[in-house]
Motif scaffolding. Sequence first.
Motif, PDB file in Angstrom:
ATOM      1  N   ARG A 113       0.842  -1.193   0.000  1.00 19.85           N
ATOM      2  CA  ARG A 113       0.000   0.000   0.000  1.00 19.85           C
ATOM      3  C   ARG A 113       0.882   1.249   0.000  1.00 19.85           C
ATOM      4  N   ARG A 114       0.296   2.385  -0.394  1.00 19.21           N
ATOM      5  CA  ARG A 114       1.033   3.643  -0.448  1.00 19.21           C
ATOM      6  C   ARG A 114       1.020   4.322   0.923  1.00 19.21           C
ATOM      7  N   LYS A 115       2.213   4.558   1.462  1.00 20.02           N
ATOM      8  CA  LYS A 115       2.364   5.343   2.690  1.00 20.02           C
ATOM      9  C   LYS A 115       2.534   6.794   2.262  1.00 20.02           C
ATOM     10  N   THR A 116       1.631   7.642   2.709  1.00 19.56           N
ATOM     11  CA  THR A 116       1.665   9.039   2.283  1.00 19.56           C
ATOM     12  C   THR A 116       2.454   9.938   3.220  1.00 19.56           C
ATOM     13  N   SER A 117       2.675   9.484   4.449  1.00 17.63           N
ATOM     14  CA  SER A 117       3.524  10.247   5.368  1.00 17.63           C
ATOM     15  C   SER A 117       3.916   9.359   6.538  1.00 17.63           C
ATOM     16  N   GLY A 118       4.989   9.779   7.236  1.00 14.86           N
ATOM     17  CA  GLY A 118       5.437   9.040   8.408  1.00 14.86           C
ATOM     18  C   GLY A 118       6.567   8.075   8.098  1.00 14.86           C
ATOM     19  N   GLU A 137       5.538   6.597  -0.590  1.00 14.20           N
ATOM     20  CA  GLU A 137       6.254   5.387  -1.006  1.00 14.20           C
ATOM     21  C   GLU A 137       5.379   4.170  -0.746  1.00 14.20           C
ATOM     22  N   ASP A 138       5.615   3.115  -1.504  1.00 12.55           N
ATOM     23  CA  ASP A 138       4.876   1.872  -1.325  1.00 12.55           C
ATOM     24  C   ASP A 138       5.561   1.028  -0.262  1.00 12.55           C
ATOM     25  N   VAL A 139       4.760   0.465   0.651  1.00 14.38           N
ATOM     26  CA  VAL A 139       5.313  -0.386   1.704  1.00 14.38           C
ATOM     27  C   VAL A 139       4.502  -1.670   1.781  1.00 14.38           C
ATOM     28  N   GLN A 140       5.148  -2.738   2.215  1.00 15.89           N
ATOM     29  CA  GLN A 140       4.465  -4.000   2.446  1.00 15.89           C
ATOM     30  C   GLN A 140       3.953  -3.995   3.876  1.00 15.89           C
ATOM     31  N   ILE A 141       2.649  -3.883   4.031  1.00 15.88           N
ATOM     32  CA  ILE A 141       2.108  -3.672   5.366  1.00 15.88           C
ATOM     33  C   ILE A 141       2.159  -4.931   6.230  1.00 15.88           C
ATOM     34  N   CYS A 142       2.424  -6.114   5.637  1.00 16.92           N
ATOM     35  CA  CYS A 142       2.490  -7.324   6.462  1.00 16.92           C
ATOM     36  C   CYS A 142       3.803  -7.429   7.211  1.00 16.92           C
ATOM     37  N   VAL A 143       4.822  -6.698   6.774  1.00 19.13           N
ATOM     38  CA  VAL A 143       6.133  -6.770   7.432  1.00 19.13           C
ATOM     39  C   VAL A 143       6.634  -5.398   7.849  1.00 19.13           C
ATOM     40  N   SER A 144       5.735  -4.427   7.963  1.00 18.01           N
ATOM     41  CA  SER A 144       6.116  -3.066   8.337  1.00 18.01           C
ATOM     42  C   SER A 144       5.380  -2.646   9.601  1.00 18.01           C
ATOM     43  N   VAL A 145       6.118  -1.988  10.510  1.00 15.57           N
ATOM     44  CA  VAL A 145       5.504  -1.443  11.720  1.00 15.57           C
ATOM     45  C   VAL A 145       5.733   0.064  11.753  1.00 15.57           C
ATOM     46  N   PRO A 146       4.819   0.807  12.361  1.00 21.99           N
ATOM     47  CA  PRO A 146       4.965   2.267  12.416  1.00 21.99           C
ATOM     48  C   PRO A 146       6.123   2.695  13.324  1.00 21.99           C
ATOM     49  N   GLY A 148       6.303   6.072  14.994  1.00 30.35           N
ATOM     50  CA  GLY A 148       5.628   7.359  15.138  1.00 30.35           C
ATOM     51  C   GLY A 148       4.361   7.398  14.323  1.00 30.35           C
ATOM     52  N   ASP A 149       3.924   8.630  13.972  1.00 35.41           N
ATOM     53  CA  ASP A 149       2.688   8.803  13.209  1.00 35.41           C
ATOM     54  C   ASP A 149       2.879   8.323  11.771  1.00 35.41           C
ATOM     55  N   VAL A 150       1.869   7.634  11.245  1.00 37.54           N
ATOM     56  CA  VAL A 150       1.905   7.116   9.874  1.00 37.54           C
ATOM     57  C   VAL A 150       0.541   7.293   9.239  1.00 37.54           C
ATOM     58  N   GLU A 151       0.538   7.720   7.980  1.00 43.25           N
ATOM     59  CA  GLU A 151      -0.702   7.785   7.211  1.00 43.25           C
ATOM     60  C   GLU A 151      -0.591   6.848   6.027  1.00 43.25           C
ATOM     61  N   LEU A 152      -1.633   6.029   5.841  1.00 42.11           N
ATOM     62  CA  LEU A 152      -1.591   4.984   4.812  1.00 42.11           C
ATOM     63  C   LEU A 152      -2.829   5.120   3.930  1.00 42.11           C
ATOM     64  N   ALA A 153      -2.632   4.951   2.625  1.00 47.96           N
ATOM     65  CA  ALA A 153      -3.756   4.976   1.686  1.00 47.96           C
ATOM     66  C   ALA A 153      -4.435   3.614   1.713  1.00 47.96           C
TER      67      ALA A 153
END
Length: 303
Positions: A265-270, A286-295, A297-302
Motif C-alpha cells: 500500500r502507499r504510505k503518504t507520510s510518516g 512510497e509503497d510499503v508492504q504492510i504485512c512486514v512493516s511497523v509504524p 511514530g505517526d503514519v498515514e496509509l492509503a
Amino acid sequence: RSVTLTLQPNALCARLFSEFRAGGHLNLTVEIDGRRYTRCYSPANAERSTLIELTIGRHEGGRVSTFLRERARPGMVVGIGAVGGSFELDRTARRILLVSGGSGITPVMSMLRTLRAEGLAGSGQEVAFVHYARTPADVCYAAELATMPGVRVLRGYTRSGAGELQGHVSAEHLGTAMADPDAVYVCGPPALAEAVLQVHPGAQSESFVPPVFAAPAESSGGRVEFADSAVSVVDDGRTLLEQAEAAGLRPESGCRMGICHSCTRRKTSGAVKNLITGAVSAADSEDVQICVSVPVGDVELAL
C-alpha cells in the motif's frame, strides 16, 4: 494432512497463469463465512500446463488451509492473482539437485515436471531429487516419485520409516544424491534451507514458513491513519496489516511474510520499519508492504 486442488482457469485467469514459471507462486483467494482470504501457494504443475495444480498442507490454526482441506469440492470457485517469484529454474545447468521438505515439495515438483516435459531423458541433464518428510505417510506425490525414470530420488524420514537417507539433511546426504551439482534448489522449512545453503552457498532457496520477526517490544505511541477508510488507531506495535485488520479493515494480503507483495500500500507520510531488513524509511509517498512493516511514530496509509 494435505489436499490437491486442480483448477480450471477462466479466460482472465488463463492469461495471468500463462506467465507462470516453474518454482513460482500465485495468490489464491477463497471466501469463508462471508469474508475473503488470500494466501500464497506454489503450483506443482509443469510450465505451459492449462490446469493449475496446488497441493496444500493443513497447518494447525491455518484458516485457509484447513478450509480447503475439509471443504474443497468439485465445482468450487476460487480466485487467483498474478504469478510471481524469484525461485527460477536454470535451463542451462547440466547437473541439477532438487531438495524439498514437507509441503515445500510443490515448487520443486513443478521444476522436475517441467524438466521432464522438455525432454530430460534425451537432453544429457542429470537430476537428483531429495525429499524429507516426517514419515512415509506424509510424502506428497509418493506414487509419482516411486516411478520416476531418469531421476535419482532419495527420501529421508525425520521421525519414523525406512528411507534411502536416515534422519535430517546433511552434507553426506547431499553428496550421496549428487556430487558437484551445477544448480541446487531447496524449498522447505528454514532449518532445511539453511542446512543446504551451508553446503551449497549458491543454492536458490525458498521457504513459506513465516519468519519470527523482531517486532518492537512496545508501540511507538504514534497514530496510524488509514486515510481512505477514515479510520485512525493508536499504534500498538504490531504490523500495519494486523492493526488494519484489528480495526475492521480487510486489506488484501497473501503470504503475510513479505514474499508475494499483494499487501503493498502507499504510505503518504510518516516512518515505518521493515521487520525483515530492519530498515527504517521516512520518505513520503512510497509503497510499503504492510504485512512486514511497523509504524515508527505517526503514519498515514492509503487504505
